[in-house]
Design a protein around this motif. Structure first.
Motif, PDB file in Angstrom:
ATOM      1  N   LEU A 185      12.379  62.366  27.640  1.00 41.30           N
ATOM      2  CA  LEU A 185      13.059  62.882  28.667  1.00 41.30           C
ATOM      3  C   LEU A 185      14.481  62.313  28.753  1.00 41.30           C
ATOM      4  O   LEU A 185      15.455  62.814  28.923  1.00 41.30           O
ATOM      5  N   GLU A 201      15.644  60.633  26.137  1.00 41.39           N
ATOM      6  CA  GLU A 201      16.397  60.949  24.813  1.00 41.39           C
ATOM      7  C   GLU A 201      16.975  62.382  24.928  1.00 41.39           C
ATOM      8  O   GLU A 201      18.039  62.594  24.392  1.00 41.39           O
ATOM      9  N   ALA A 202      16.160  63.562  25.604  1.00 39.31           N
ATOM     10  CA  ALA A 202      16.773  64.731  25.628  1.00 39.31           C
ATOM     11  C   ALA A 202      17.898  64.624  26.610  1.00 39.31           C
ATOM     12  O   ALA A 202      18.957  65.358  26.339  1.00 39.31           O
ATOM     13  N   ALA A 203      18.108  63.950  27.704  1.00 40.18           N
ATOM     14  CA  ALA A 203      19.107  63.871  28.723  1.00 40.18           C
ATOM     15  C   ALA A 203      20.451  63.131  27.745  1.00 40.18           C
ATOM     16  O   ALA A 203      21.378  63.453  27.954  1.00 40.18           O
ATOM     17  N   TYR A 204      20.060  62.034  27.115  1.00 42.37           N
ATOM     18  CA  TYR A 204      21.198  61.655  26.199  1.00 42.37           C
ATOM     19  C   TYR A 204      21.681  62.627  25.364  1.00 42.37           C
ATOM     20  O   TYR A 204      22.909  62.465  24.854  1.00 42.37           O
ATOM     21  N   ASP A 205      20.899  63.177  24.635  1.00 39.69           N
ATOM     22  CA  ASP A 205      21.153  64.416  23.672  1.00 39.69           C
ATOM     23  C   ASP A 205      22.053  65.731  24.126  1.00 39.69           C
ATOM     24  O   ASP A 205      22.929  65.768  23.792  1.00 39.69           O
ATOM     25  N   LEU A 206      21.658  65.663  25.487  1.00 42.81           N
ATOM     26  CA  LEU A 206      22.299  66.951  26.302  1.00 42.81           C
ATOM     27  C   LEU A 206      23.799  66.252  26.845  1.00 42.81           C
ATOM     28  O   LEU A 206      24.576  66.966  27.531  1.00 42.81           O
ATOM     29  N   GLY A 207      24.094  65.006  26.420  1.00 40.82           N
ATOM     30  CA  GLY A 207      25.405  64.713  26.973  1.00 40.82           C
ATOM     31  C   GLY A 207      25.411  63.483  28.022  1.00 40.82           C
ATOM     32  O   GLY A 207      26.459  63.125  28.499  1.00 40.82           O
ATOM     33  N   SER A 208      24.438  63.119  28.571  1.00 35.78           N
ATOM     34  CA  SER A 208      24.488  61.996  29.490  1.00 35.78           C
ATOM     35  C   SER A 208      24.741  60.685  28.772  1.00 35.78           C
ATOM     36  O   SER A 208      24.160  60.179  27.783  1.00 35.78           O
ATOM     37  N   GLY A 209      25.382  59.883  29.672  1.00 34.24           N
ATOM     38  CA  GLY A 209      25.531  58.467  29.395  1.00 34.24           C
ATOM     39  C   GLY A 209      24.509  57.748  30.248  1.00 34.24           C
ATOM     40  O   GLY A 209      23.528  58.223  30.901  1.00 34.24           O
ATOM     41  N   ILE A 236      22.065  59.275  33.005  1.00 32.49           N
ATOM     42  CA  ILE A 236      20.386  59.321  32.772  1.00 32.49           C
ATOM     43  C   ILE A 236      19.647  58.654  33.956  1.00 32.49           C
ATOM     44  O   ILE A 236      18.406  59.090  34.535  1.00 32.49           O
ATOM     45  N   PHE A 264      20.000  59.322  17.185  1.00 32.18           N
ATOM     46  CA  PHE A 264      19.428  58.180  17.769  1.00 32.18           C
ATOM     47  C   PHE A 264      18.988  57.286  16.750  1.00 32.18           C
ATOM     48  O   PHE A 264      18.648  56.069  17.179  1.00 32.18           O
ATOM     49  N   PRO A 274      24.674  59.751  20.467  1.00 30.15           N
ATOM     50  CA  PRO A 274      24.071  61.288  20.570  1.00 30.15           C
ATOM     51  C   PRO A 274      24.622  62.096  21.483  1.00 30.15           C
ATOM     52  O   PRO A 274      25.027  63.292  21.219  1.00 30.15           O
ATOM     53  N   ASN A 275      25.017  61.498  22.695  1.00 30.29           N
ATOM     54  CA  ASN A 275      25.529  62.263  23.741  1.00 30.29           C
ATOM     55  C   ASN A 275      27.206  62.582  23.415  1.00 30.29           C
ATOM     56  O   ASN A 275      27.818  63.453  24.305  1.00 30.29           O
ATOM     57  N   ASN A 292      22.617  69.632  19.347  1.00 30.68           N
ATOM     58  CA  ASN A 292      21.494  69.624  20.484  1.00 30.68           C
ATOM     59  C   ASN A 292      20.224  69.588  19.665  1.00 30.68           C
ATOM     60  O   ASN A 292      19.873  70.333  18.818  1.00 30.68           O
ATOM     61  N   PHE A 345      12.991  69.057  21.430  1.00 32.06           N
ATOM     62  CA  PHE A 345      11.898  68.237  21.007  1.00 32.06           C
ATOM     63  C   PHE A 345      10.658  68.650  21.015  1.00 32.06           C
ATOM     64  O   PHE A 345      10.208  69.727  21.277  1.00 32.06           O
ATOM     65  N   ALA A 366      10.515  68.182  26.005  1.00 32.81           N
ATOM     66  CA  ALA A 366      10.923  67.162  27.175  1.00 32.81           C
ATOM     67  C   ALA A 366      11.749  68.077  28.096  1.00 32.81           C
ATOM     68  O   ALA A 366      12.971  67.633  28.265  1.00 32.81           O
ATOM     69  N   PHE A 383      12.960  68.902  32.017  1.00 28.77           N
ATOM     70  CA  PHE A 383      12.859  67.778  33.042  1.00 28.77           C
ATOM     71  C   PHE A 383      11.909  68.276  34.253  1.00 28.77           C
ATOM     72  O   PHE A 383      12.312  69.362  34.895  1.00 28.77           O
ATOM     73  N   TYR A 443      21.796  71.541  32.846  1.00 32.60           N
ATOM     74  CA  TYR A 443      22.116  69.861  32.797  1.00 32.60           C
ATOM     75  C   TYR A 443      23.493  69.359  31.836  1.00 32.60           C
ATOM     76  O   TYR A 443      24.065  68.759  32.383  1.00 32.60           O
ATOM     77  N   ARG A 497      26.867  67.780  32.925  1.00 31.93           N
ATOM     78  CA  ARG A 497      27.501  66.365  32.214  1.00 31.93           C
ATOM     79  C   ARG A 497      28.705  66.681  31.848  1.00 31.93           C
ATOM     80  O   ARG A 497      29.579  65.422  31.618  1.00 31.93           O
ATOM     81  N   LEU A 539      25.003  75.027  25.440  1.00 30.89           N
ATOM     82  CA  LEU A 539      26.205  74.070  25.264  1.00 30.89           C
ATOM     83  C   LEU A 539      26.920  74.360  24.009  1.00 30.89           C
ATOM     84  O   LEU A 539      27.634  73.557  23.507  1.00 30.89           O
TER      85      LEU A 539
END
Lengths: 289, 372
Positions: free
Chosen positions: A183, A185-193, A197, B54, B74-75, B80, B83, B87, B89, B100, B104, B152
């Motif tokens: 979760l 990693e997914a948030a990171y991947d979707l653009g979160s810092g 996160i 990653f 990665p961000n 994208n 997973f 994953a 939310f 989401y 961001r 995205l």
């Protein structure tokens, strides 16, 4: 024998110790204290029902000042404990793998093998004017003469946080451990810092654990007697000390009982407010503890 | 010709004592569906995680959309990922989950909810925006995970064995859906899987990976009909493997004799000299059966065997034979006509295969003489 009756008997026997404990040690004394708090002594062995004890509390500024101070300091101590425990719990749950994690956990636990009195006396040895830390400060040239570090609010908070830390770390670790790394990693991947996160994924997931830890720590702090007395001394002005004074020094059980109920009301009110603000349900939270 | 969406240039990743990805170079064209196929532990997950950012490669470079990704978190990558465990939310509604990434980027709530709803509409989940993740079925969750990434508009969509957790029926269904989604969005997909059927059905190009390297990179048809290495022949599709020595060369064909004296013929791939240890691969559908040898094509070497068992599986039915002399197992697909549906165990039967449709390779080091 009717098997259903049999089952009920078995259940009753199983629950008996818990019910006895609840009844004899919690409900009964509280009922008695409630009765005590609502009466007033008018002569030797003469009592009348009255609200005098509660009136005294509101009439005397010292009492409600100490009461509010205890509440505010407990909230601050709970907040500080959370801030300190969160990184510790994160390291134990997410960063340390296997043995390192359990080792860190044991390090958090070790101080609790020693009695609370001894631990607090340890703090006194470190902090009193002739103690270790003031001497060190003089040696380092930071102060000219040893300073008294005891009997200050900051010292009191240090002691309270130290005493409560484990009770915050445990529920936090268990709620962070159940957070799936993917979760994050997914948030990171979707653009979160990192901060996004934490705010959008980690805290919502850990919310029941955070609330559980806060409730436990807040209640322990509010009801703590030893730490404020030893580390805060006369300056600590902790409400439990007022209760102690009424019961033991003044022998005014009626007043002490009323204070006890006021403290109970305070902790209940703050816990309810806390649950409302964080949007948590009591049942969910307690399952995490 | 536009620049490829993904270029890997001599990418290396080492872990402690082993090389997970060994100097790998390849490129993926814009809008294509590229699969990385390999057994577990071949380094495909490491490769995908390097593309996502990653893991940093130890050496080499990965460029996405023509831009080097070295040092890009990665961000911040135009990539994208879907997973393996999706994953999604659990603390959000489906609509919030899809929105989401947009949130961001600082998009307003109204705008991102509009886009999130439009995207859910496109993947056939128009009414799911207010649902919670645990109210959705496995296939619906899959689509949410893809929608969350595609909203995205990434240059690349990475998919890490996303069908692995589904049951067989749903997996077959999602395969088709994935292919249609990719075609309708036109986004470049990079898909990793250990399931050769997924890779063959979905991809424009497949890289077959083993021990950190690509054994072969080509279209699914190339891999199936023209495998370049014994690993690819054994891993992609069903194959009968026969180990022996080349005894004679006849143009592009070689004659191979097994240690116990069975002689077969097959097309040479790579350099094979007489006397070399070789591996021969014959696909079950290449061989044909006959009750008498006279019914077999006269120009093909003829073999005979005894029926060991009939493996009925609808259109994929096959018969397991034992070659008459050597008792070696040999699998032959049953014709769709139902012609041999009455075969019984222990029945004697003749078979043959076109040597130009069977392939042989110089045996891999360490596997010479070993039977499958």
């Amino acid at each position: 024998m009717d098997p259903r009756w049999h089952a009920r008997l078995a259940l009753g026997l199983l629950l008996a110790p818990a019910l006895l404990w609840l009844g004899a040690l919690i409900i009964l004394p509280h009922v008695d204290l409630a009765v005590l708090s609502f009466r007033e002594r008018v002569g030797p062995r003469q009592y009348v029902a009255s609200l005098a004890q509660y009136k005294t509390f509101f009439a005397e500024p010292l009492y409600w000042h100490v009461f509010l101070r205890t509440a505010v300091m407990s909230v601050i101590a709970t907040g500080l404990t959370l801030l300190l425990a969160f990184p510790i719990a994160w390291i134990i749950a997410k960063l340390a793998r296997g043995r390192a994690g359990s080792l860190l956990f044991i390090i958090c636990l070790i101080p609790f093998w020693v009695s609370e009195t001894v631990r607090t006396l340890g703090w006194m040895i470190l902090l009193r004017e002739s103690g270790v830390l003031p001497a060190l400060l003089v040696k380092m040239g930071l102060t000219h003469v040893p300073v008294e570090l005891l009997y200050r609010d900051a010292t009191l908070l240090v002691g309270l946080v130290y005493t409560s830390l484990l009770f915050m770390v445990v529920p936090l670790v268990s709620s962070l451990e159940s957070l799936d790394d993917s979760l994050i990693e997914a948030a990171y991947d979707l653009g979160s810092g990192g901060f996004a996160i934490l705010r959008s994924i980690v805290i919502p997931h850990a919310a029941p654990g955070i609330t559980a830890g806060c409730i436990v720590v807040f209640m322990l702090t509010l009801g703590n007697y030893l730490t404020p007395t030893l580390l805060g001394g006369k300056n600590s002005q902790w409400f439990t000390e007022q209760i102690y004074t009424q019961f033991i020094t003044r022998f005014n059980w009626e007043q002490g009982a009323a204070f006890g109920f006021l403290l109970l009301a305070l902790s209940t009110a703050l816990v309810v407010i806390g649950l409302r603000v964080s949007g948590q349900r009591f049942g969910d939270v307690m399952r995490r503890t | 010709m536009s620049t490829p969406d993904l270029v890997a240039d001599a990418v290396v990743k080492r872990f402690a004592d082993h090389v997970a990805v060994d100097s790998l170079s390849f490129s993926v064209e814009r809008g294509s569906f590229f699969s990385i196929l390999g057994p577990s532990g071949c380094g495909k997950t490491t490769l995908l995680r390097m593309i996502a950012g990653f893991i940093e490669p130890d050496d080499g470079d990965i460029a996405i959309g023509g831009r080097s990704m070295r040092g890009v978190a990665p961000n911040r990558r135009p990539v994208n990922m879907v997973f393996q465990q999706l994953a999604l939310f659990p603390m959000m509604s489906v609509g919030e989950d899809v929105a989401y990434g947009l949130a961001r980027r600082g998009m307003s709530r109204v705008e991102r909810m509009k886009r999130s709803n439009a995207m859910l509409e496109r993947v056939g989940l128009g009414n799911a925006a207010d649902k919670r993740v645990d109210e959705l079925s496995g296939g619906q969750r899959q689509r949410v995970a893809i929608a969350r990434s595609l909203v995205l508009e990434p240059t690349l969509l990475l998919l890490d064995e996303p069908l692995g957790a589904l049951d067989l029926k749903l997996r077959e269904h999602m395969k088709i859906e994935l292919k249609q989604l990719q075609a309708s969005f036109g986004t470049t997909f990079v898909y990793i899987t250990h399931d050769q059927s997924e890779a063959l059905v979905l991809s424009d190009h497949v890289g077959v990976m083993s021990h950190g390297r690509f054994e072969q990179l080509g279209t699914p048809q190339d891999l199936y009909y023209r495998p370049q290495t014994p690993f690819v022949a054994a891993f992609v599709g069903a194959n009968n493997r026969i180990v022996g020595r080349a005894t004679r060369s006849d143009g592009s064909l070689a004659e191979i004799a097994t240690a116990d004296g069975w002689v077969v013929r097959a097309l040479k791939t790579g350099a094979i000299a007489d006397g070399d240890a070789v591996e021969v691969f014959v696909r079950p559908e290449v061989a044909m059966l006959a009750r008498s040898a006279a019914q077999l094509p006269p120009d093909q070497p003829q073999h005979s065997g005894e029926v060991q068992s009939v493996l009925f599986d609808g259109a994929n039915s096959a018969v397991l034979l034992q070659e008459a002399r050597t008792r070696r197992e040999f699998r032959i697909a049953l014709p769709q006509t139902g012609q041999f549906s009455d075969l019984k165990p222990h029945e004697k039967i003749a078979f043959s295969f076109d040597p130009s449709r069977a392939v042989c390779f110089a045996a891999r080091a360490g596997t010479a003489g070993q039977d499958a």
